[in-house]
Design a protein around this motif. Structure first.
Motif, PDB file in Angstrom:
ATOM      1  N   ILE A  40       0.860  -1.183   0.000  1.00  0.00           N
ATOM      2  CA  ILE A  40       0.000   0.000   0.000  1.00  0.00           C
ATOM      3  C   ILE A  40       0.896   1.233   0.000  1.00  0.00           C
ATOM      4  CG2 ILE A  40      -1.825   1.240   1.208  1.00  0.00           C
ATOM      5  CD1 ILE A  40      -2.480  -1.501   2.593  1.00  0.00           C
ATOM      6  N   ALA A  41       0.616   2.160  -0.910  1.00  0.00           N
ATOM      7  CA  ALA A  41       1.397   3.399  -0.990  1.00  0.00           C
ATOM      8  C   ALA A  41       0.491   4.498  -1.507  1.00  0.00           C
ATOM      9  CB  ALA A  41       2.599   3.222  -1.920  1.00  0.00           C
ATOM     10  N   ASN A  42       0.890   5.725  -1.258  1.00  0.00           N
ATOM     11  CA  ASN A  42       0.134   6.829  -1.824  1.00  0.00           C
ATOM     12  C   ASN A  42       1.081   7.872  -2.410  1.00  0.00           C
ATOM     13  OD1 ASN A  42       0.095   7.331   1.342  1.00  0.00           O
ATOM     14  ND2 ASN A  42       0.060   9.363   0.370  1.00  0.00           N
ATOM     15  N   LEU A  49       0.939   9.176  -9.193  1.00  0.00           N
ATOM     16  CA  LEU A  49       0.288   7.866  -9.114  1.00  0.00           C
ATOM     17  C   LEU A  49       0.572   7.054 -10.377  1.00  0.00           C
ATOM     18  CD1 LEU A  49      -3.242   8.727  -7.624  1.00  0.00           C
ATOM     19  CD2 LEU A  49      -1.166   8.065  -6.412  1.00  0.00           C
ATOM     20  N   GLU A  50       0.472   7.695 -11.524  1.00  0.00           N
ATOM     21  CA  GLU A  50       0.742   7.012 -12.791  1.00  0.00           C
ATOM     22  C   GLU A  50       2.212   6.613 -12.893  1.00  0.00           C
ATOM     23  OE1 GLU A  50      -0.437   5.337 -16.415  1.00  0.00           O
ATOM     24  OE2 GLU A  50      -1.674   6.149 -14.805  1.00  0.00           O
ATOM     25  N   ALA A  51       3.106   7.490 -12.453  1.00  0.00           N
ATOM     26  CA  ALA A  51       4.540   7.170 -12.467  1.00  0.00           C
ATOM     27  C   ALA A  51       4.854   6.010 -11.529  1.00  0.00           C
ATOM     28  CB  ALA A  51       5.356   8.409 -12.079  1.00  0.00           C
ATOM     29  N   MET A  52       4.191   5.968 -10.388  1.00  0.00           N
ATOM     30  CA  MET A  52       4.371   4.862  -9.447  1.00  0.00           C
ATOM     31  C   MET A  52       3.943   3.543 -10.092  1.00  0.00           C
ATOM     32  SD  MET A  52       2.925   6.946  -6.115  1.00  0.00           S
ATOM     33  CE  MET A  52       2.558   5.529  -5.098  1.00  0.00           C
ATOM     34  N   LYS A  53       2.773   3.552 -10.720  1.00  0.00           N
ATOM     35  CA  LYS A  53       2.259   2.355 -11.400  1.00  0.00           C
ATOM     36  C   LYS A  53       3.227   1.903 -12.487  1.00  0.00           C
ATOM     37  CE  LYS A  53      -0.770   2.527 -14.798  1.00  0.00           C
ATOM     38  NZ  LYS A  53      -0.185   1.790 -15.904  1.00  0.00           N
ATOM     39  N   ASP A  54       3.666   2.837 -13.309  1.00  0.00           N
ATOM     40  CA  ASP A  54       4.569   2.501 -14.407  1.00  0.00           C
ATOM     41  C   ASP A  54       5.902   1.958 -13.905  1.00  0.00           C
ATOM     42  OD1 ASP A  54       2.620   3.325 -16.201  1.00  0.00           O
ATOM     43  OD2 ASP A  54       3.561   5.271 -16.604  1.00  0.00           O
ATOM     44  N   ALA A  55       6.414   2.530 -12.830  1.00  0.00           N
ATOM     45  CA  ALA A  55       7.702   2.087 -12.282  1.00  0.00           C
ATOM     46  C   ALA A  55       7.609   0.656 -11.760  1.00  0.00           C
ATOM     47  CB  ALA A  55       8.158   3.030 -11.168  1.00  0.00           C
ATOM     48  N   ASP A  82      -2.436  -6.394  -9.756  1.00  0.00           N
ATOM     49  CA  ASP A  82      -2.521  -7.754  -9.227  1.00  0.00           C
ATOM     50  C   ASP A  82      -1.478  -8.628  -9.914  1.00  0.00           C
ATOM     51  OD1 ASP A  82      -3.161 -10.332  -8.447  1.00  0.00           O
ATOM     52  OD2 ASP A  82      -5.284 -10.167  -8.969  1.00  0.00           O
ATOM     53  N   TYR A  83      -0.488  -9.037  -9.141  1.00  0.00           N
ATOM     54  CA  TYR A  83       0.554  -9.942  -9.618  1.00  0.00           C
ATOM     55  C   TYR A  83       0.382 -11.331  -9.003  1.00  0.00           C
ATOM     56  CZ  TYR A  83       3.038  -6.094 -11.803  1.00  0.00           C
ATOM     57  OH  TYR A  83       3.382  -5.037 -12.615  1.00  0.00           O
ATOM     58  N   GLU A  84      -0.826 -11.662  -8.622  1.00  0.00           N
ATOM     59  CA  GLU A  84      -1.221 -12.911  -7.970  1.00  0.00           C
ATOM     60  C   GLU A  84      -0.640 -13.033  -6.563  1.00  0.00           C
ATOM     61  OE1 GLU A  84      -0.439 -16.223 -10.592  1.00  0.00           O
ATOM     62  OE2 GLU A  84      -2.318 -15.880 -11.656  1.00  0.00           O
ATOM     63  N   ASP A  85       0.665 -13.223  -6.422  1.00  0.00           N
ATOM     64  CA  ASP A  85       1.279 -13.367  -5.098  1.00  0.00           C
ATOM     65  C   ASP A  85       1.399 -12.038  -4.363  1.00  0.00           C
ATOM     66  OD1 ASP A  85       1.590 -16.098  -5.550  1.00  0.00           O
ATOM     67  OD2 ASP A  85       3.608 -15.861  -6.347  1.00  0.00           O
ATOM     68  N   VAL A  86       1.424 -10.960  -5.120  1.00  0.00           N
ATOM     69  CA  VAL A  86       1.567  -9.614  -4.553  1.00  0.00           C
ATOM     70  C   VAL A  86       0.516  -8.718  -5.193  1.00  0.00           C
ATOM     71  CG1 VAL A  86       3.102  -7.629  -4.290  1.00  0.00           C
ATOM     72  CG2 VAL A  86       4.049  -9.945  -4.201  1.00  0.00           C
ATOM     73  N   ILE A  87      -0.223  -8.015  -4.357  1.00  0.00           N
ATOM     74  CA  ILE A  87      -1.219  -7.057  -4.840  1.00  0.00           C
ATOM     75  C   ILE A  87      -0.800  -5.679  -4.358  1.00  0.00           C
ATOM     76  CG2 ILE A  87      -3.638  -6.343  -4.771  1.00  0.00           C
ATOM     77  CD1 ILE A  87      -4.353  -9.312  -4.407  1.00  0.00           C
ATOM     78  N   ILE A  88      -0.699  -4.759  -5.304  1.00  0.00           N
ATOM     79  CA  ILE A  88      -0.199  -3.418  -5.006  1.00  0.00           C
ATOM     80  C   ILE A  88      -1.346  -2.419  -5.135  1.00  0.00           C
ATOM     81  CG2 ILE A  88       1.442  -1.643  -5.720  1.00  0.00           C
ATOM     82  CD1 ILE A  88       2.813  -4.424  -7.016  1.00  0.00           C
ATOM     83  N   HIS A  89      -1.531  -1.639  -4.083  1.00  0.00           N
ATOM     84  CA  HIS A  89      -2.559  -0.598  -4.042  1.00  0.00           C
ATOM     85  C   HIS A  89      -1.853   0.758  -4.044  1.00  0.00           C
ATOM     86  CE1 HIS A  89      -5.704  -3.493  -2.830  1.00  0.00           C
ATOM     87  NE2 HIS A  89      -4.723  -4.068  -2.158  1.00  0.00           N
ATOM     88  N   ILE A  90      -2.152   1.567  -5.053  1.00  0.00           N
ATOM     89  CA  ILE A  90      -1.580   2.908  -5.160  1.00  0.00           C
ATOM     90  C   ILE A  90      -2.742   3.888  -5.043  1.00  0.00           C
ATOM     91  CG2 ILE A  90      -0.345   4.505  -6.669  1.00  0.00           C
ATOM     92  CD1 ILE A  90       0.960   1.992  -7.974  1.00  0.00           C
ATOM     93  N   PHE A  91      -2.661   4.731  -4.034  1.00  0.00           N
ATOM     94  CA  PHE A  91      -3.767   5.635  -3.697  1.00  0.00           C
ATOM     95  C   PHE A  91      -3.365   7.104  -3.762  1.00  0.00           C
ATOM     96  CE2 PHE A  91      -5.011   1.949  -1.012  1.00  0.00           C
ATOM     97  CZ  PHE A  91      -6.369   1.881  -1.286  1.00  0.00           C
ATOM     98  N   SER A  92      -4.388   7.941  -3.908  1.00  0.00           N
ATOM     99  CA  SER A  92      -4.234   9.336  -3.507  1.00  0.00           C
ATOM    100  C   SER A  92      -4.257   9.328  -1.984  1.00  0.00           C
ATOM    101  CB  SER A  92      -5.396  10.186  -4.037  1.00  0.00           C
ATOM    102  OG  SER A  92      -6.606   9.822  -3.389  1.00  0.00           O
ATOM    103  N   LYS A  93      -3.732  10.364  -1.376  1.00  0.00           N
ATOM    104  CA  LYS A  93      -3.706  10.415   0.090  1.00  0.00           C
ATOM    105  C   LYS A  93      -5.128  10.347   0.676  1.00  0.00           C
ATOM    106  CE  LYS A  93      -1.233  12.636   3.746  1.00  0.00           C
ATOM    107  NZ  LYS A  93      -0.065  13.442   4.003  1.00  0.00           N
ATOM    108  N   GLU A  94      -6.043  11.060   0.051  1.00  0.00           N
ATOM    109  CA  GLU A  94      -7.420  11.106   0.552  1.00  0.00           C
ATOM    110  C   GLU A  94      -8.086   9.730   0.481  1.00  0.00           C
ATOM    111  OE1 GLU A  94      -6.256  13.209  -1.910  1.00  0.00           O
ATOM    112  OE2 GLU A  94      -5.858  14.863  -0.548  1.00  0.00           O
ATOM    113  N   ASP A  95      -7.928   9.052  -0.649  1.00  0.00           N
ATOM    114  CA  ASP A  95      -8.545   7.726  -0.780  1.00  0.00           C
ATOM    115  C   ASP A  95      -7.910   6.711   0.162  1.00  0.00           C
ATOM    116  OD1 ASP A  95     -10.353   8.605  -2.614  1.00  0.00           O
ATOM    117  OD2 ASP A  95      -9.649   7.360  -4.265  1.00  0.00           O
TER     118      ASP A  95
END
Length: 117
Positions: A40-42, A49-55, A82-95
């Protein structure tokens, strides 16, 4: 290092490289069959957020891991990888504050990825 640990470590490092805020890795192996780890990261704005996802996607792809599912797009304030074994959540701070996944998954154990070799 096991597969899921390697994936989590690579994703964590990619998020840190993009100056993600408050990156947490939660070990959910003992409480769920969904995955081994949640990350989990924000970020502070839509471009970050898009740069985090792409990286994350780039570093895991280069290591031979392929995303199974992506939820969210360039205008989303919550992106799920979703990488099956690892699920990554990238949020805005508010969400992130609103959905409070750390509380939902509080039975999991927060992991210090930097201690993994």
């Amino acid at each position: 290092m096991e597969r899921a640990q390697e994936m989590a470590k690579l994703a964590y490092e990619a998020l840190e490289d993009k100056k993600s805020e408050d990156v947490k890795v939660i070990d959910i192996r003992g409480i769920s069959v969904l995955a081994d780890y949640f990350i989990i990261a924000n970020g502070s704005n839509q471009n970050q957020l898009e740069a985090m996802k792409d990286a994350v996607d780039e570093v895991l792809y280069k290591a031979g891991y392929h995303v199974k599912q992506v939820e969210g797009n360039k205008s989303s304030t919550w992106i799920l990888l979703d990488y099956e074994d690892v699920i990554i959540h990238i949020f805005s701070k508010e969400d992130r504050l609103f959905y409070d996944l750390e509380r939902v998954w509080s039975d999991g154990e927060e992991v210090d990825v930097t201690s993994w070799k």
